[in-house]
Enzyme design. Structure first.
Site, PDB file in Angstrom:
ATOM      1  N   GLN A  70       0.821  -1.203   0.000  1.00  0.00           N
ATOM      2  CA  GLN A  70       0.000   0.000   0.000  1.00  0.00           C
ATOM      3  C   GLN A  70       0.862   1.263   0.000  1.00  0.00           C
ATOM      4  O   GLN A  70       1.820   1.373   0.764  1.00  0.00           O
ATOM      5  CB  GLN A  70      -0.927   0.047   1.211  1.00  0.00           C
ATOM      6  CG  GLN A  70      -1.897   1.224   1.134  1.00  0.00           C
ATOM      7  CD  GLN A  70      -2.744   1.399   2.364  1.00  0.00           C
ATOM      8  OE1 GLN A  70      -2.285   1.926   3.360  1.00  0.00           O
ATOM      9  NE2 GLN A  70      -3.997   0.956   2.282  1.00  0.00           N
ATOM     10  N   CYS A  99      -6.593   7.045   5.280  1.00  0.00           N
ATOM     11  CA  CYS A  99      -5.902   7.482   6.497  1.00  0.00           C
ATOM     12  C   CYS A  99      -6.451   8.849   6.931  1.00  0.00           C
ATOM     13  O   CYS A  99      -6.337   9.837   6.203  1.00  0.00           O
ATOM     14  CB  CYS A  99      -4.396   7.586   6.265  1.00  0.00           C
ATOM     15  SG  CYS A  99      -3.488   8.119   7.744  1.00  0.00           S
ATOM     16  N   HIS A 169     -13.365   1.029   4.923  1.00  0.00           N
ATOM     17  CA  HIS A 169     -13.515   1.245   6.366  1.00  0.00           C
ATOM     18  C   HIS A 169     -14.835   1.975   6.552  1.00  0.00           C
ATOM     19  O   HIS A 169     -15.019   3.081   6.040  1.00  0.00           O
ATOM     20  CB  HIS A 169     -12.365   2.083   6.916  1.00  0.00           C
ATOM     21  CG  HIS A 169     -12.395   2.225   8.405  1.00  0.00           C
ATOM     22  ND1 HIS A 169     -11.513   1.576   9.234  1.00  0.00           N
ATOM     23  CD2 HIS A 169     -13.221   2.919   9.223  1.00  0.00           C
ATOM     24  CE1 HIS A 169     -11.778   1.862  10.486  1.00  0.00           C
ATOM     25  NE2 HIS A 169     -12.832   2.691  10.502  1.00  0.00           N
ATOM     26  N   ALA A 223      -7.203  -4.953  11.793  1.00  0.00           N
ATOM     27  CA  ALA A 223      -5.987  -4.244  12.189  1.00  0.00           C
ATOM     28  C   ALA A 223      -5.709  -4.465  13.671  1.00  0.00           C
ATOM     29  O   ALA A 223      -5.049  -5.425  14.050  1.00  0.00           O
ATOM     30  CB  ALA A 223      -6.119  -2.767  11.871  1.00  0.00           C
TER      31      ALA A 223
END
Length: 323
Positions: A70, A99, A169, A223
């Site tokens: 990534q 992010c 997400h 995660a």
């Protein structure tokens, strides 16, 4: 790599985690039911400019497969060039558009790219043009918008750009601990024909299957819960002692820097040690002391060869053994 989505009932994935999802951890979780692993997020511009940065940020070996690398990028040129560097040593490349950290937003990367769908689509198209190999995946990891229609428009645009799969997400950029929006992920699944991966608040194998049932995703990405319990995908509710032992063995073999080696163990043992035990263990400051403490506490032994190798001195910046 894409065959996983056809042959596996549920593809179980180790998420990209800054500092944490490096080669040693990827090797560990692969031995405990992980089907696909991501590298940590890597800065594409630094990666293409610096050999030293490449050597530090990207390490792999033949058994580290399938692997998605990534990158955070804001121009097609830097992302596509980064892809060419890692093409022969990975199964695919992923663009981080999720992010939410302030530094990433200020730098124009990560989740702020969601507001530039045309740029993202151009990045993906140019990368696919440079690497036309259909077996090599090009993917994106995103967060969602509060506006469902806007989210659907985005994912359809990404699909049109030729991505292989999509990781979602289920929170907005501003959300941190709010409940994951499974309904939006389900709508995304129904809106595209490519595989969709769900990410967020999956903390057990049972929860992984429940999320799949609720959303019809092809895979789940974990995660923090995997960091705390690398045996999660194998059905363990807490880190098994065998996993701790295997972590010690892997890190001797790969020469991991002590700080990362110990930090992982702090996460792994958080739920299986008492408060007083954690205080002692977290304060240990050398590899031999950590090994001795764990072998005594969990009643396992490492080979003499392994113990001797743990006295190797490592370079602080790279974790490479010094001669």
């Amino acid at each position: 790599m894409m065959d996983l989505f056809e042959t596996k009932p549920l593809v179980k994935i180790c998420a990209p985690m800054v500092r944490y999802s490096r080669l040693p951890f990827r090797q560990l979780v692969r031995e405990y039911g992980c089907d696909l692993a991501f590298s940590p997020m890597i800065m594409a511009d630094s990666f293409v400019k610096s050999q030293k940065y490449r050597d530090i940020e990207f390490t792999t070996h033949p058994n580290d497969n399938p692997l998605i690398v990534q990158f955070a990028a804001k121009t097609p040129e830097e992302f596509a060039e980064a892809a060419e560097y890692i093409y022969n040593d990975s199964s695919g490349i992923d663009l981080n558009c999720g992010c939410p950290q302030r530094w990433a937003i200020q730098d124009g990367i990560g989740a702020c790219m969601l507001n530039k769908p045309e740029v993202v689509a151009d990045i993906l198209r140019q990368t696919r043009n440079r690497i036309p190999d259909v077996e090599y995946s090009v993917s994106v990891k995103i967060r969602i918008f509060r506006d469902l229609e806007r989210t659907v428009d985005l994912v359809r645009q990404l699909e049109s750009a030729g991505i292989s799969f999509l990781s979602v997400h289920g929170r907005t950029i501003k959300e941190r601990s709010e409940p994951v929006n499974w309904d939006t992920i389900r709508t995304i699944v129904d809106s595209v024909s490519i595989p969709v991966i769900a990410n967020g608040d999956i903390n057990s194998l049972e929860k992984a299957y429940a999320v799949q049932e609720a959303t019809r995703v092809k895979g789940v990405m974990v995660a923090r819960a995997l960091l705390e319990n690398p045996g999660l995908f194998a059905g363990h509710s807490k880190t098994p002692a065998s996993c701790l032992k295997r972590w010690l063995e892997i890190n001797v073999e790969l020469g991991t820097h002590f700080t990362i080696f110990h930090r992982h163990l702090i996460h792994m043992t958080e739920s299986i040690l008492t408060k007083s035990e954690r205080k002692i263990f977290n304060g240990l400051n050398n590899r031999e002391a950590v090994i001795d403490w764990l072998c005594d506490r969990f009643e396992f032994q490492l080979s003499q060869c392994t113990r001797l190798e743990n006295n190797t001195v490592l370079d602080d910046s790279t974790g490479v053994p010094l001669m």
